[in-house]
Write a protein that holds these residues in place. Structure first.
Motif, PDB file in Angstrom:
ATOM      1  N   TRP A   1      17.457  49.347  29.057  1.00 15.47           N
ATOM      2  CA  TRP A   1      16.752  50.071  28.169  1.00 15.47           C
ATOM      3  C   TRP A   1      16.791  49.705  26.785  1.00 15.47           C
ATOM      4  N   LEU A   2      17.730  49.046  26.301  1.00 16.77           N
ATOM      5  CA  LEU A   2      17.745  48.514  24.825  1.00 16.77           C
ATOM      6  C   LEU A   2      16.854  47.325  24.743  1.00 16.77           C
ATOM      7  N   ILE A   3      16.721  46.650  25.622  1.00 18.61           N
ATOM      8  CA  ILE A   3      15.623  45.566  25.710  1.00 18.61           C
ATOM      9  C   ILE A   3      14.247  45.971  25.748  1.00 18.61           C
ATOM     10  N   GLY A   4      13.889  46.665  26.840  1.00 18.75           N
ATOM     11  CA  GLY A   4      12.566  47.060  26.960  1.00 18.75           C
ATOM     12  C   GLY A   4      12.249  47.965  25.674  1.00 18.75           C
ATOM     13  N   SER A   5      13.067  48.996  25.323  1.00 20.79           N
ATOM     14  CA  SER A   5      12.621  49.863  24.048  1.00 20.79           C
ATOM     15  C   SER A   5      12.529  49.077  23.080  1.00 20.79           C
ATOM     16  N   THR A   6      13.362  48.045  22.571  1.00 16.44           N
ATOM     17  CA  THR A   6      13.130  47.310  21.453  1.00 16.44           C
ATOM     18  C   THR A   6      11.745  46.384  21.698  1.00 16.44           C
ATOM     19  N   ALA A   7      11.525  45.998  22.843  1.00 14.29           N
ATOM     20  CA  ALA A   7      10.288  45.107  23.076  1.00 14.29           C
ATOM     21  C   ALA A   7       9.032  46.024  23.014  1.00 14.29           C
ATOM     22  N   GLY A   8       9.352  47.059  23.397  1.00 15.05           N
ATOM     23  CA  GLY A   8       8.132  48.072  23.462  1.00 15.05           C
ATOM     24  C   GLY A   8       7.736  48.563  21.935  1.00 15.05           C
ATOM     25  N   ILE A   9       8.553  48.821  20.988  1.00 14.88           N
ATOM     26  CA  ILE A   9       8.433  49.186  19.693  1.00 14.88           C
ATOM     27  C   ILE A   9       7.885  48.015  18.912  1.00 14.88           C
ATOM     28  N   ALA A  10       8.764  46.842  19.089  1.00 12.01           N
ATOM     29  CA  ALA A  10       8.122  45.577  18.599  1.00 12.01           C
ATOM     30  C   ALA A  10       6.535  45.215  18.675  1.00 12.01           C
ATOM     31  N   THR A  11       6.177  45.469  20.009  1.00  6.76           N
ATOM     32  CA  THR A  11       4.970  45.074  20.505  1.00  6.76           C
ATOM     33  C   THR A  11       3.940  46.166  19.987  1.00  6.76           C
ATOM     34  N   ALA A  12       4.180  47.489  19.831  1.00  5.71           N
ATOM     35  CA  ALA A  12       3.296  48.521  19.369  1.00  5.71           C
ATOM     36  C   ALA A  12       2.988  48.044  17.943  1.00  5.71           C
ATOM     37  N   LEU A  13       3.955  47.647  17.150  1.00  2.00           N
ATOM     38  CA  LEU A  13       3.620  47.148  15.658  1.00  2.00           C
ATOM     39  C   LEU A  13       2.779  46.135  15.672  1.00  2.00           C
ATOM     40  N   LEU A  14       2.674  45.440  16.596  1.00  3.26           N
ATOM     41  CA  LEU A  14       1.279  44.403  16.671  1.00  3.26           C
ATOM     42  C   LEU A  14       0.125  45.028  17.046  1.00  3.26           C
ATOM     43  N   VAL A  15       0.253  45.658  18.083  1.00  2.00           N
ATOM     44  CA  VAL A  15      -0.811  46.365  18.615  1.00  2.00           C
ATOM     45  C   VAL A  15      -1.480  47.121  17.840  1.00  2.00           C
ATOM     46  N   ALA A  16      -0.726  48.052  16.901  1.00  2.00           N
ATOM     47  CA  ALA A  16      -1.377  48.924  15.851  1.00  2.00           C
ATOM     48  C   ALA A  16      -2.169  48.097  15.028  1.00  2.00           C
TER      49      ALA A  16
ATOM     50  N   TYR B   1      -2.945  54.825  -3.783  1.00  2.00           N
ATOM     51  CA  TYR B   1      -1.674  54.463  -4.490  1.00  2.00           C
ATOM     52  C   TYR B   1      -1.537  52.749  -4.720  1.00  2.00           C
ATOM     53  N   GLY B   2      -2.455  52.067  -3.606  1.00  2.00           N
ATOM     54  CA  GLY B   2      -2.250  50.635  -3.738  1.00  2.00           C
ATOM     55  C   GLY B   2      -1.206  50.207  -2.940  1.00  2.00           C
ATOM     56  N   ALA B   3      -0.915  50.786  -1.808  1.00  4.51           N
ATOM     57  CA  ALA B   3       0.473  50.451  -1.041  1.00  4.51           C
ATOM     58  C   ALA B   3       0.051  49.602  -0.114  1.00  4.51           C
ATOM     59  N   SER B   4       1.077  48.529   0.104  1.00  2.00           N
ATOM     60  CA  SER B   4       1.004  47.462   0.668  1.00  2.00           C
ATOM     61  C   SER B   4       1.039  47.632   2.390  1.00  2.00           C
ATOM     62  N   ALA B   5       0.768  46.743   3.159  1.00  2.12           N
ATOM     63  CA  ALA B   5       0.979  47.200   4.677  1.00  2.12           C
ATOM     64  C   ALA B   5       2.404  47.586   4.825  1.00  2.12           C
ATOM     65  N   GLY B   6       3.547  47.025   4.238  1.00  5.49           N
ATOM     66  CA  GLY B   6       4.627  47.382   4.676  1.00  5.49           C
ATOM     67  C   GLY B   6       5.071  48.757   4.074  1.00  5.49           C
ATOM     68  N   GLN B   7       4.751  49.081   3.163  1.00  5.35           N
ATOM     69  CA  GLN B   7       4.867  50.418   2.535  1.00  5.35           C
ATOM     70  C   GLN B   7       4.026  51.532   3.189  1.00  5.35           C
ATOM     71  N   ASP B   8       2.909  51.018   3.735  1.00  4.73           N
ATOM     72  CA  ASP B   8       2.080  52.073   4.421  1.00  4.73           C
ATOM     73  C   ASP B   8       2.749  52.231   5.734  1.00  4.73           C
ATOM     74  N   LEU B   9       3.464  51.394   6.519  1.00  3.99           N
ATOM     75  CA  LEU B   9       4.185  51.417   7.670  1.00  3.99           C
ATOM     76  C   LEU B   9       5.342  52.234   7.258  1.00  3.99           C
ATOM     77  N   ARG B  10       5.942  51.963   6.191  1.00  2.00           N
ATOM     78  CA  ARG B  10       7.319  52.725   5.893  1.00  2.00           C
ATOM     79  C   ARG B  10       7.185  53.997   5.809  1.00  2.00           C
ATOM     80  N   TYR B  11       6.171  54.505   4.756  1.00  2.00           N
ATOM     81  CA  TYR B  11       6.161  55.616   4.277  1.00  2.00           C
ATOM     82  C   TYR B  11       5.249  56.634   4.978  1.00  2.00           C
TER      83      TYR B  11
END
Length: 326
Positions: free
Chosen positions: A138-153, A226-236
């Motif tokens: 569950w830990l491996i699959g969930s972490t991999a799924g969330i990380a892959t989703a960040l790339l897919v998005a 607001y000139g948000a960067s990609a990281g700020q857009d993801l975080r906020y």
């Protein structure tokens, strides 16, 4: 005399009192009607057999207590507990009164005895299946799924190419993939974790991708203003919007993880594990131990799901779906 009666009928206070009494009269008659119906049902059941009549009488009594408890302030937690105890009592009575064979359905007390007598064995099974296979996968699959989703998005190419493949793999039956993964990764807990990874990866991926996309054009335009960067857009913006979806996927994954780890053990495992215990004891017709293993799995799954739900409530208290649950 007639004028006095007409005036009284037109008096608002008198009219309201009459309406209140009339409205409450059926409400007071409902419990008596239900009680009368229950006595009639018990009487009819007694003609079939006193055992059935006793079971119905106990059920109606406990049901009445449950209804009364549900209307109190403690009803939110006491009513479900009492409902569970009602099921256990009726189960015990039915098995004892009708002499149901233990190989068909053991009584709850027999299951409790099996739990007490096989505590060490079931503890080793729990560690092998839940802590190593289910939780690790569950830990491996969930972490991999969330990380892959960040790339897919962030990539239309990956979204169009990976998500259809994910839907295809998610539709594969576990009874077909589990033997293959057991042959690839061996009979230890690693093969069970691999099965769990395959089962939980795509539900978490799909839910996270949907959550990251759950933003309005106005919100995205505001971040660009607001000139948000990609990281700020993801975080906020995107990550907070995705949290309810992510937790939805994680809760689904908890049940899939336990199912995957247990079923995978049917196709090869060491001499311990919940799936191994169930398959072995069924062959020996030792049904109390089988039910004891099922109880361990069910309680573990419920607590696991509840822990994720509590964490979701803490982190997404601002979301509309959580406001009505306080």
């Amino acid at each position: 005399g007639g004028g006095h009666r007409a005036g009284a009928a037109r008096d608002p206070e008198t009219h309201g009192l009459v309406m209140t009494v009339t409205a409450h009269r059926p409400a007071r008659l409902v419990p008596w009607g239900l009680a009368l119906g229950g006595f009639v049902l018990i009487g009819v059941a007694f003609l079939v057999g006193w055992q059935l009549a006793l079971v119905l009488a106990v059920w109606l009594a406990l049901w009445a207590v449950n209804v009364g408890v549900a209307g109190t302030t403690a009803g939110t937690w006491a009513a479900p507990v009492l409902f569970g105890l009602t099921l256990l009592i009726l189960w015990e009575l039915t098995v004892r009164l009708f002499n149901v064979p233990g190989v068909i359905l053991p009584a709850p007390t027999q299951i409790a005895v099996a739990l007490a007598e096989n505590t060490n064995t079931l503890r080793a099974d729990f560690v092998q299946t839940v802590l190593k296979g289910a939780l690790g996968g569950w830990l491996i699959g969930s972490t991999a799924g969330i990380a892959t989703a960040l790339l897919v998005a962030r990539s239309d190419f990956l979204r169009r190419g990976l998500l259809p493949v994910g839907n295809f793999v998610a539709a594969l039956p576990i009874v077909g993939t589990a033997p293959i993964l057991v042959m690839w990764f061996g009979f230890g807990w690693e093969s069970k974790a691999a099965v769990v990874v395959v089962m939980v990866f795509f539900p978490v991926l799909v839910n996270t991708v949907a959550g990251l996309a759950d933003t309005t054009s106005m919100q995205r335009d505001l971040m660009r203003t607001y000139g948000a960067s990609a990281g700020q857009d993801l975080r906020y913006l995107r990550a907070p919007s995705a949290l309810p979806f992510v937790f939805n996927g994680l809760k689904i994954a908890t049940t899939l993880a336990l199912i995957g780890a247990i079923v995978a053990e049917f196709f090869g495992s060491p001499t311990f594990g919940l799936g191994f215990r169930i398959s072995t004891e069924v062959g020996r017709l030792n049904l109390p131990v089988v039910w004891a293993a099922i109880v361990v799995a069910a309680v573990t799954g419920s607590l696991w799901y509840g822990a994720i739900a509590m964490l979701e409530k803490r982190l997404t208290f601002w979301h509309p779906s959580q406001r009505g649950r306080r």
